[in-house]
Design an enzyme around this catalytic site. Sequence first.
Site, PDB file in Angstrom:
ATOM      1  CD1 TRP B 100      -2.020  -2.330   1.509  1.00  0.00           C
ATOM      2  CD2 TRP B 100      -3.153  -1.005   0.101  1.00  0.00           C
ATOM      3  NE1 TRP B 100      -3.099  -3.040   1.032  1.00  0.00           N
ATOM      4  CE2 TRP B 100      -3.815  -2.259   0.169  1.00  0.00           C
ATOM      5  CE3 TRP B 100      -3.681  -0.007  -0.730  1.00  0.00           C
ATOM      6  CZ2 TRP B 100      -4.974  -2.531  -0.550  1.00  0.00           C
ATOM      7  CZ3 TRP B 100      -4.839  -0.278  -1.449  1.00  0.00           C
ATOM      8  CH2 TRP B 100      -5.467  -1.531  -1.360  1.00  0.00           C
ATOM      9  CG  ASP B 167      -2.743   4.363   4.679  1.00  0.00           C
ATOM     10  OD1 ASP B 167      -3.723   4.193   5.421  1.00  0.00           O
ATOM     11  OD2 ASP B 167      -2.586   3.739   3.604  1.00  0.00           O
ATOM     12  CE  LYS B 191      -7.887  -2.541   6.157  1.00  0.00           C
ATOM     13  NZ  LYS B 191      -7.588  -3.713   5.360  1.00  0.00           N
TER      14      LYS B 191
END
Lengths: 354, 354
Positions: B100, B167, B191
């Site tokens: 990511w 992030d 999440k």
Amino acid sequence: MKKHNFSAGPSILPPEVLLKASQAVVDLDNSGLSLIEISHRSKAFVDIMENARSLVLELLGLEGKGYKALFLQGGASTQFLMVALNLLEKRAGYLNSGAWAAKAIKEAKIYDDVYEVGSSKDANYNYIPKGYEIPDDYDYFHCTSNNTIYGTQMKSFPKTNIPLVCDMSSDIFSRTLDFTQFGLIYAGAQKNMGPSGTTLVVVREDILGKVSRKIPSMMDYKIHIDKGSMFNTPPVFPIYTTMLTLEWLKGLGGIQAIEKENEKKARLMYSEVDLNPLFKGFASKEDRSNMNATFTLENENLKDTFETMLKEAGISGVNGHRSVGGYRASMYNAMPIDSVKALVEVMSELESKA
Amino acid sequence: MKKHNFSAGPSILPPEVLLKASQAVVDLDNSGLSLIEISHRSKAFVDIMENARSLVLELLGLEGKGYKALFLQGGASTQFLMVALNLLEKRAGYLNSGAWAAKAIKEAKIYDDVYEVGSSKDANYNYIPKGYEIPDDYDYFHCTSNNTIYGTQMKSFPKTNIPLVCDMSSDIFSRTLDFTQFGLIYAGAQKNMGPSGTTLVVVREDILGKVSRKIPSMMDYKIHIDKGSMFNTPPVFPIYTTMLTLEWLKGLGGIQAIEKENEKKARLMYSEVDLNPLFKGFASKEDRSNMNATFTLENENLKDTFETMLKEAGISGVNGHRSVGGYRASMYNAMPIDSVKALVEVMSELESKA
């Protein structure tokens, strides 16, 4: 008591869709897991996504005709940007038929030349511009099929050799059209499809790949197509609920069936607006939308009485947009004709009282 | 039967949140309307949005410190782009700690110079890069606090005078940190916060407005701040459900309380991984994530037996990401320790069988 929901969007959905979506939030199809806590890569969700995508093409009559359906995020506002990034190389033509069309123009102008081929801004957008010409060397032509705020709707679309791009946020799946005339259609889900949070894009693949700029991945239609609309984690709940609504529509007989219902509702609504001397329609008659009827009270002194009567009848969401004033009755696919009857009765009762 | 849900995301949510969200889809607080069919401009939804935004700042200890919370769309993938568009004028430093992070670098490179100040790509990202330097004249430094795929987590953050952008998609609200060290934090909801379909952005306002490019409206943090996170129709259901989860977290005692639970779960999990000779941890011990434990089976012949046992115990979502293989146990905030116990018992039972 369930209200008569005339909200312009997010807006009414079929009761059976709400019930099934609600159930899936606790337990999806007796899987022992909630819809919103499973992986988007699970078979259960991949099936939902694929079913939703193919229902779109089936209902629009676009199967096997080179089109792909995507469920993206960011609303029509993000499409203003994506359309330009993916299709605008030199110049494009836009029809300025309302506030949303004007926003689409503003965002596209960041990238290159954009021309307003027609505009009804001079009359506070109460009609659809007509008689304009679209040069053949433009990259595409962009229009808005239905203008929620003003209650206007394009009854036909220009013939052109360049790709026709259409923002159908507020009337998609509401009427039969030859959808093959469009190169790209987009629509926020929150009117005729589902809850807010996903945007449908239907694109004919051959119009893509013709610009020279580097497109960021999340903005690139081709990447989303290649990844089956799963380049990143999709908005699971909005897509599931949209799938349920599309299944409901198919079960009713598709767009042809719902179009008849929508015409009945609109006729009922506009008859009252035209025949009741207390009210006046806002939009030009020939451009009136079957989705959003806009009208004002001729006598402002009756405002409080009317609004109290609306409230007592359980009628919700009919206040007009601030730029038009008055009232707006949004009659999307899921609205039963009984709700329109309830509103029309209140209007008629006001007349007998006045 | 409710399963033990170890999904990496979208992932487990508290049962009371699922129940309340489900109820709101049918009827929001006895209003006679569903949450998903009311206007986002209604008082009911504006209150939800404002409550969610202020809960974020309260839980992170950022109230009155110049930060704003936004609920946007498009996932962390869109933030890769927005961060660069809003903050990148000349050059920026990125920490390449996983797939990511690498995607964030790729998207930012479209706009200007981006330097990898450190990388653990050489070891399939099984550790967090350390000992790097961040030049003071960079526009910002970007890192990923938790790397879901590899099960690594930054235990501390570099001291720097430039804005720190993080992030936190997979560990936000899971541990106490001095959140004032960050200029911008973003996180996909799916999440620790809610369903997929909304992305939290927390930004210190004074870092904005310093780039010269024209930013498209939907990509501009300042526009979203000015419009109270309602520049366009927000994703109503994901935001409502996130608000419920934040209320649940506050009710438990906030991040401090959940951090203790998360530490207990992680200790239990990693003890088994370390003590059971059949398994081997993937991530470097000092960088192990408290959210995602990654491990492999030493003897591949036991794979089928192990997976059958997992299934029988109602354990779901523990398969590892394809780039790492093996298993991944995601233990987000909403996971009860009993689910971790159930998994550990199966692992231990496999040992006694083998």
